[in-house]
Design a protein around this motif. Structure first.
Motif, PDB file in Angstrom:
ATOM      1  N   GLY A   9       0.811  -1.207   0.000  1.00 22.76           N
ATOM      2  CA  GLY A   9       0.000   0.000   0.000  1.00 22.76           C
ATOM      3  C   GLY A   9       0.848   1.262   0.000  1.00 22.76           C
ATOM      4  N   PHE A  10       0.166   2.373   0.171  1.00 21.05           N
ATOM      5  CA  PHE A  10       0.801   3.694   0.124  1.00 21.05           C
ATOM      6  C   PHE A  10       1.908   3.814   1.163  1.00 21.05           C
ATOM      7  CE2 PHE A  10      -0.059   8.331   1.532  1.00 21.05           C
ATOM      8  CZ  PHE A  10       1.058   8.793   0.863  1.00 21.05           C
ATOM      9  N   ILE A  11       1.538   3.871   2.419  1.00 20.47           N
ATOM     10  CA  ILE A  11       2.544   3.990   3.473  1.00 20.47           C
ATOM     11  C   ILE A  11       3.341   2.698   3.600  1.00 20.47           C
ATOM     12  CG2 ILE A  11       2.881   4.278   5.961  1.00 20.47           C
ATOM     13  CD1 ILE A  11       0.566   6.262   5.959  1.00 20.47           C
ATOM     14  N   GLY A  12       2.662   1.565   3.447  1.00 25.74           N
ATOM     15  CA  GLY A  12       3.323   0.277   3.613  1.00 25.74           C
ATOM     16  C   GLY A  12       4.520   0.092   2.706  1.00 25.74           C
ATOM     17  N   SER A  13       4.395   0.498   1.440  1.00 17.78           N
ATOM     18  CA  SER A  13       5.507   0.334   0.507  1.00 17.78           C
ATOM     19  C   SER A  13       6.746   1.092   0.972  1.00 17.78           C
ATOM     20  CB  SER A  13       5.099   0.826  -0.883  1.00 17.78           C
ATOM     21  OG  SER A  13       4.131  -0.022  -1.461  1.00 17.78           O
ATOM     22  N   ALA A  34      -1.905 -10.464  -5.391  1.00 16.32           N
ATOM     23  CA  ALA A  34      -1.156  -9.392  -6.030  1.00 16.32           C
ATOM     24  C   ALA A  34       0.250  -9.880  -6.322  1.00 16.32           C
ATOM     25  CB  ALA A  34      -1.115  -8.158  -5.130  1.00 16.32           C
ATOM     26  N   GLU A  35       0.945  -9.132  -7.149  1.00 19.65           N
ATOM     27  CA  GLU A  35       2.359  -9.358  -7.412  1.00 19.65           C
ATOM     28  C   GLU A  35       3.122  -8.087  -7.061  1.00 19.65           C
ATOM     29  OE1 GLU A  35       2.861 -10.533 -11.437  1.00 19.65           O
ATOM     30  OE2 GLU A  35       1.842 -12.472 -11.183  1.00 19.65           O
ATOM     31  N   VAL A  36       4.366  -8.249  -6.687  1.00 17.37           N
ATOM     32  CA  VAL A  36       5.189  -7.081  -6.372  1.00 17.37           C
ATOM     33  C   VAL A  36       5.515  -6.361  -7.677  1.00 17.37           C
ATOM     34  CG1 VAL A  36       7.348  -6.266  -5.371  1.00 17.37           C
ATOM     35  CG2 VAL A  36       6.162  -8.238  -4.361  1.00 17.37           C
ATOM     36  N   PRO A  37       5.099  -5.107  -7.820  1.00 18.43           N
ATOM     37  CA  PRO A  37       5.400  -4.377  -9.062  1.00 18.43           C
ATOM     38  C   PRO A  37       6.894  -4.285  -9.309  1.00 18.43           C
ATOM     39  CG  PRO A  37       3.745  -3.213  -7.754  1.00 18.43           C
ATOM     40  CD  PRO A  37       4.292  -4.302  -6.882  1.00 18.43           C
ATOM     41  N   ALA A  38       7.273  -4.405 -10.557  1.00 17.20           N
ATOM     42  CA  ALA A  38       8.685  -4.312 -10.921  1.00 17.20           C
ATOM     43  C   ALA A  38       9.258  -2.971 -10.478  1.00 17.20           C
ATOM     44  CB  ALA A  38       8.848  -4.479 -12.428  1.00 17.20           C
ATOM     45  N   GLY A  39      10.401  -3.028  -9.836  1.00 16.79           N
ATOM     46  CA  GLY A  39      11.079  -1.813  -9.417  1.00 16.79           C
ATOM     47  C   GLY A  39      10.543  -1.184  -8.153  1.00 16.79           C
ATOM     48  N   ARG A  40       9.535  -1.804  -7.507  1.00 15.56           N
ATOM     49  CA  ARG A  40       8.959  -1.202  -6.297  1.00 15.56           C
ATOM     50  C   ARG A  40       9.997  -1.133  -5.174  1.00 15.56           C
ATOM     51  NH1 ARG A  40       3.719  -0.731  -4.226  1.00 15.56           N
ATOM     52  NH2 ARG A  40       3.286  -0.107  -6.381  1.00 15.56           N
ATOM     53  N   PRO A  44      14.795  -8.038  -2.766  1.00 13.61           N
ATOM     54  CA  PRO A  44      13.669  -8.984  -2.837  1.00 13.61           C
ATOM     55  C   PRO A  44      12.846  -8.988  -1.543  1.00 13.61           C
ATOM     56  CG  PRO A  44      15.719 -10.014  -3.555  1.00 13.61           C
ATOM     57  CD  PRO A  44      16.089  -8.709  -2.930  1.00 13.61           C
ATOM     58  N   VAL A  45      11.551  -9.226  -1.687  1.00 15.81           N
ATOM     59  CA  VAL A  45      10.655  -9.395  -0.552  1.00 15.81           C
ATOM     60  C   VAL A  45       9.815 -10.649  -0.794  1.00 15.81           C
ATOM     61  CG1 VAL A  45      10.509  -6.926  -0.047  1.00 15.81           C
ATOM     62  CG2 VAL A  45       8.818  -7.969  -1.571  1.00 15.81           C
ATOM     63  N   GLN A  46       9.258 -11.179   0.267  1.00 12.41           N
ATOM     64  CA  GLN A  46       8.315 -12.287   0.166  1.00 12.41           C
ATOM     65  C   GLN A  46       6.899 -11.709   0.190  1.00 12.41           C
ATOM     66  OE1 GLN A  46       9.358 -15.538  -0.218  1.00 12.41           O
ATOM     67  NE2 GLN A  46      11.415 -14.636  -0.288  1.00 12.41           N
ATOM     68  N   LEU A  47       6.003 -12.302  -0.572  1.00 11.44           N
ATOM     69  CA  LEU A  47       4.623 -11.825  -0.641  1.00 11.44           C
ATOM     70  C   LEU A  47       3.678 -12.970  -0.323  1.00 11.44           C
ATOM     71  CD1 LEU A  47       2.722  -9.443  -1.325  1.00 11.44           C
ATOM     72  CD2 LEU A  47       2.720 -10.244  -3.692  1.00 11.44           C
ATOM     73  N   GLU A  48       2.764 -12.735   0.616  1.00  9.35           N
ATOM     74  CA  GLU A  48       1.783 -13.733   1.018  1.00  9.35           C
ATOM     75  C   GLU A  48       0.382 -13.146   0.900  1.00  9.35           C
ATOM     76  OE1 GLU A  48       2.097 -16.837   1.932  1.00  9.35           O
ATOM     77  OE2 GLU A  48       4.229 -17.112   2.442  1.00  9.35           O
TER      78      GLU A  48
END
Length: 314
Positions: A9-13, A34-40, A44-48
């Motif tokens: 999210g906004f603040i979360g990112s 969701a997928e982690v947007p390229a270049g965000r 690397p991060v893990q997404l659940e």
């Protein structure tokens, strides 16, 4: 590994990026697939995918990752409004917060940070700096600060009972990359209008905006870094911290900063509004973490406009 709810999210990112900058590993929890947007992010991060209101799905994350800390930025309030009956919506909102504390206890997590808001100070009659120890009114003008107050009370009780270090973040008005138009202040829409060469659409504001209106306006990169510092500090002396710029910024100041970048921006506001502004006292977070905002209004406006002009939608 730090679990961050709402981490895309906004603040979360920006919190996640600040944690990565500090050398932490992060697992991001999103309710929808969701997928982690390229270049965000720069690492690397893990997404659940999990819903904080579903205790089983949260517990499953702990079976796959060794969670050492939690930053809870998602929901915990029935907003935005839906067709769900009000009692059920409230139960789900508060249940999500309780589930976060439950898994923290299950996993042996030492510290859980929970997003609150500057809105909890609504109705406080003190002028100038708003300190964390000010008595808060029992009433609230909106359900967001109402549920944040409830959450703070629950967190204080649960911290006593569980021994977990549960920390409330009273976050000020925040603007910057990835943000949406805000119903409480016009700065994000003013920047978008200037960057796109159009007049601002302020119809979504809850009240008319005037040049002299002001609030504690914090650039999101500072907000993210402040929260990361609170999560990673060796020791905290308090359970509640103001997260903001530590000063009031008027709409006139925002407009002036934008016009240093876009001189012909059509973003005027009528004169008027309140000239007495409350703002967050950030002494506590500065003393305990070393936090100090690095984005003044001009630097923030320049960074935000550059981001939008690079082709980002928000």
């Amino acid at each position: 590994m730090i679990l961050v709810t709402g981490g895309l999210g906004f603040i979360g990112s920006h919190v996640v990026q600040a944690l990565l900058d500090a050398g932490e590993e992060c697992v991001l929890v999103q309710r929808r697939h969701a997928e982690v947007p390229a270049g965000r992010f720069t690492a690397p991060v893990q997404l659940e995918q999990a819903d904080v209101t579903d205790l089983t799905s949260l517990r499953d994350i702990g079976a796959r990752h060794r969670i050492t800390g939690i930053v809870h930025l998602a929901g915990s309030m029935p907003w935005p409004p839906s067709s769900e009956p009000s009692v059920g919506a409230a139960r789900r909102a508060l249940g999500g917060l309780l589930n976060i504390v439950q898994v923290a206890q299950d996993w042996g997590v030492n510290r859980v940070g929970v997003a609150s808001t500057i809105g909890v100070y609504s109705g406080v009659t003190a002028e100038g700096a708003l300190t964390e120890d000010l008595p808060l009114p029992m009433s609230s003008p909106h359900l967001i600060p109402a549920f944040k107050k409830i959450g703070e009370l629950l967190n204080d009780h649960l911290a006593d009972q569980t021994g977990i270090d549960i920390v409330n973040y009273r976050i000020s008005g925040t603007w910057g990359p990835l943000g949406h138009p805000d119903p409480f202040f016009p700065a994000p829409e003013l920047v978008h209008a200037a960057a796109r060469g159009r007049t601002p659409d302020l119809s979504g504001l809850r009240a008319p905006a005037y040049a002299e209106d002001g609030l504690d306006l914090c650039y999101v990169k500072d907000t993210g870094r402040a929260i990361a510092l609170l999560q990673t500090a060796d020791k905290l002396a308090h359970r509640t911290y103001n997260v903001g710029a530590g000063r009031a910024t008027t709409n006139a100041e925002v407009i002036a900063a934008i016009k240093t970048i876009v001189p012909d921006a059509r973003i005027e506001l009528p004169a008027g509004g309140t000239t007495t502004h409350g703002y967050l006292d950030i002494t506590r977070i500065r003393e305990d973490t070393g936090y100090q905002p690095v984005y003044d209004t001009e630097r923030a406006a320049a960074d935000y406009i550059s981001w939008l002009r690079a082709g980002h939608e928000r």
